[in-house]
Write an enzyme that holds these catalytic residues in place. Sequence first.
Site, PDB file in Angstrom:
ATOM      1  N   ASP A 217       0.861  -1.182   0.000  1.00  0.00           N
ATOM      2  CA  ASP A 217       0.000   0.000   0.000  1.00  0.00           C
ATOM      3  C   ASP A 217       0.890   1.223   0.000  1.00  0.00           C
ATOM      4  OD1 ASP A 217       1.024   0.103   2.533  1.00  0.00           O
ATOM      5  OD2 ASP A 217      -0.841  -0.395   3.552  1.00  0.00           O
TER       6      ASP A 217
ATOM      7  N   ASP B 144       1.643   4.878   2.072  1.00  0.00           N
ATOM      8  CA  ASP B 144       1.393   5.598   3.326  1.00  0.00           C
ATOM      9  C   ASP B 144       1.855   7.045   3.218  1.00  0.00           C
ATOM     10  OD1 ASP B 144       0.557   3.174   4.653  1.00  0.00           O
ATOM     11  OD2 ASP B 144       2.666   2.600   4.736  1.00  0.00           O
TER      12      ASP B 144
ATOM     13  N   ASP C 268      -3.082   4.833   2.940  1.00  0.00           N
ATOM     14  CA  ASP C 268      -3.313   5.202   4.341  1.00  0.00           C
ATOM     15  C   ASP C 268      -2.811   6.620   4.580  1.00  0.00           C
ATOM     16  OD1 ASP C 268      -4.281   2.676   4.740  1.00  0.00           O
ATOM     17  OD2 ASP C 268      -2.499   1.914   5.759  1.00  0.00           O
TER      18      ASP C 268
END
Length: 493
Positions: free
Chosen positions: A334, A336, A424
């Site tokens: 992912d 961040d 995120d």
Amino acid sequence: MFHAPIVPRVRKRSRPAEAGVARHEAVKFEDVRLYLVERKMGSSRRSFLTQLARTKGFIVDDILSDVVTHVVSEDCEAPSLWTWLKECGLRNLPNMHVLDISWFTDSMREGRPVAVETRHLIQDTLPTLPGCSTPTPVARVSQYACQRRTTTENNNKILTDAFEVLAESYELNQLEGPCLAFRRAASVLKSLPWAVQCLGATQGLPCLGEHTKALIEEILQYGHSFEVEKILSDERYQTLKLFTSVFGVGPKTAEKWYRRGLRSFSDILAEPSIQLNRMQQSGFLHYGDISRAVSKAEARALGNIIDEAVHAITPDGILALTGGFRRGKEFGHDVDFIVTTPEQGKEETLLPNIIDRLKEQGILLYSDYQTSTFDISKLPSHKFEAMDHFAKCFLILRLEGSLVDRGLNSTEGDSRGWRAVRVDLVSPPMERYNKSHQFERDLRRFARLEQHMLLDNHALYDKTKKEFLAATTERDIFAHLGLEYIEPWQRNA
């Protein structure tokens, strides 16, 4: 007196069908051929065990040859056994399992050949390899990752990959202690600028226990670990790993599904009694995309999207990439970001406004916003927490291929022109912006054990002085701890 005539005793004839003819039991395990070493075992016991194994469907050869797969010995010292084996002139000896009798008894009890584990092996003494007698650099390796420089170049991947499997297995079983021990051992090996070629080369290295050393020796000798192979082939491990790969599914939920007899995604989705939450629904819906690695180019494109949204809301907003990409990795699971603003108090509404803007652009596929629970009165925190108390949101965004330099990291045959990516965002107040990076766990451990300080994602507290220490940059924190500053790309521990 009457005497009965003496009748000579009649000898029973041996049955021709049984005399000297070996019984042929049905063979169940064609790929396994045993040879029982008579030395120390004795001929009578060897004969009994041979017959026992054959009745259970095993092939037991009377002569040791290159077709044998498993050599079983009882009460025999390893050096003398291996000396004898090498004198037999076997070409296939390196591929044979040389085993203690414990493997044989386990197999007889189970009625099948059990997986070979480290405890079953009678191991040969490893030959000394060039460079193995020089432990000088080992003495300089710190037990703390914050005192080691670890780049993305891993010279001991075959060893650290095995440690990571064991760590993950313990994590899935919610055994934090052994999991952390193997992660620390892997971290040490990742930092070495040389490849471990023999067990002697690890002398003096920190964080390596008896279990990890046995695995290193086994992998160096055989090229793999039997214990790791057993874990990888275990149905429970495979199922829990599969289930926890879904966004929103943790070990407890995965274990609950497994105990209900569910083994696949289709089993879960077809079970009417299972009510997936919103995060899990999105996890299954976009599984193909978000389970695939995100490239650095895709991370940059997402950074441009978020940065534009931040500056449309507050011109003086600040966005910083963190996580694996900040440490120089080419791919991640992912992306961040840390986002904040100098305007005090405005960070509280920053994330909701970003979410609204992404929604207006039609690229928000999922969002989960969590308000700040930061309370300065509860600092310093004695507990390690992976997630801090600042406001955060977990997103799934639609990323168009046209925005990515050299295109998307897509699967072959995917013609959509876009993919879903996990993002995120964490939003700390400006005065704590530089302290909210995810420092290595060992940085906190070093602060606590070596400097009598407490470090978390929010503050650095000196227990001796009983005061918080001012820090505006990461370098300030390293300085307070008396550590040489380590660049983010050297923190891949």
